[in-house]
Design a protein around this motif. Structure first.
Motif, PDB file in Angstrom:
ATOM      1  N   TRP A 121      -8.365 -44.774  -3.395  1.00 36.68           N
ATOM      2  CA  TRP A 121      -8.764 -44.913  -1.876  1.00 36.68           C
ATOM      3  C   TRP A 121      -8.112 -46.062  -1.314  1.00 36.68           C
ATOM      4  N   TRP A 124      -4.415 -45.513  -1.076  1.00 36.23           N
ATOM      5  CA  TRP A 124      -3.831 -44.268  -0.738  1.00 36.23           C
ATOM      6  C   TRP A 124      -2.942 -44.287   0.650  1.00 36.23           C
ATOM      7  N   GLU A 125      -3.208 -45.256   1.537  1.00 36.46           N
ATOM      8  CA  GLU A 125      -2.407 -45.322   2.567  1.00 36.46           C
ATOM      9  C   GLU A 125      -0.762 -45.633   2.552  1.00 36.46           C
ATOM     10  N   GLY A 130      -0.344 -39.955  -0.093  1.00 35.38           N
ATOM     11  CA  GLY A 130      -1.433 -40.500   0.969  1.00 35.38           C
ATOM     12  C   GLY A 130      -0.736 -40.368   2.329  1.00 35.38           C
ATOM     13  N   CYS A 135      -6.077 -37.856   4.074  1.00 35.55           N
ATOM     14  CA  CYS A 135      -7.364 -38.075   3.354  1.00 35.55           C
ATOM     15  C   CYS A 135      -7.086 -37.768   1.947  1.00 35.55           C
ATOM     16  N   PRO A 136      -7.557 -38.063   0.883  1.00 36.47           N
ATOM     17  CA  PRO A 136      -7.526 -38.043  -0.514  1.00 36.47           C
ATOM     18  C   PRO A 136      -8.133 -36.488  -0.530  1.00 36.47           C
TER      19      PRO A 136
END
Length: 185
Positions: A121, A124-125, A130, A135-136
């Motif tokens: 998380w 992720w970006e 991502g 959103c995962p």
């Protein structure tokens, strides 16, 4: 010799019938950036030499990682610049060398296709996946994402699967963190 699942699927063995018990370690996610006075390759060589000396035979290695968790946005280093573009040549060449060095020491590599710990998380970006699936949780529900991830695994297997040191996969470590919010709920 190749490591295979035994007849009946109860344990691992080499193709010549010798039992194989995976014993090893997880290196830091940014293992490929560590250096010694003589360079990153010497650092990895020293690590694999210690593993061999102490009877370890499996190195668990993240193929992608974030070298600086505090940067904004989080810097992400991976084999892809965008989903399906395996073009980070410098990183891929380092991984090629790790597989070669591992083979020279009789060490197998357990592949972690992308970083999942510290929590995915948090990175992720910066991850190409991502950037495509915000959103995962969306990633988990998307047929396109499943296809893209499958293609990623095929590319990895095609690149290193025949190396003689490829041991296996950790397909989705700590998958619970892929839900939006990062709390696994």
């Amino acid at each position: 010799p190749w490591v295979v699942v035994s007849p009946g699927g109860r344990y691992f063995m080499t193709e010549d019938g010798t039992p194989f018990v995976p014993i090893g370690n997880q290196v830091a996610s940014h293992f490929l950036d560590f250096t010694s006075p003589v360079g990153w390759e010497a650092f990895i060589e020293e690590h694999l030499t210690r593993m061999e000396l102490y009877g370890e035979n499996v190195l668990r290695l993240d193929l992608d990682y974030a070298p600086n968790w505090t940067s904004e946005p989080i810097e992400y280093v991976g084999i892809e610049s965008s989903v399906g573009r395996y073009d980070n040549d410098a990183h891929i060449e380092k991984l090629d060398r790790v597989f070669e060095l591992a083979r020279n020491h009789g060490i197998r590599v357990q592949v972690v296709p992308w970083i999942t710990s510290p929590p995915m998380w948090a990175t992720w970006e910066g991850n190409p996946y991502g950037k495509r699936w915000a959103c995962p949780n969306d990633f988990l529900k998307s047929d396109d994402a499943v296809t893209a991830y499958g293609e990623r695994l095929e590319w990895i297997a095609g690149r290193w699967g025949g190396s003689g040191s490829f041991f296996g996969w950790d397909l989705m470590n700590e998958a619970g963190i892929l839900f939006c919010g990062g709390d696994g709920k």
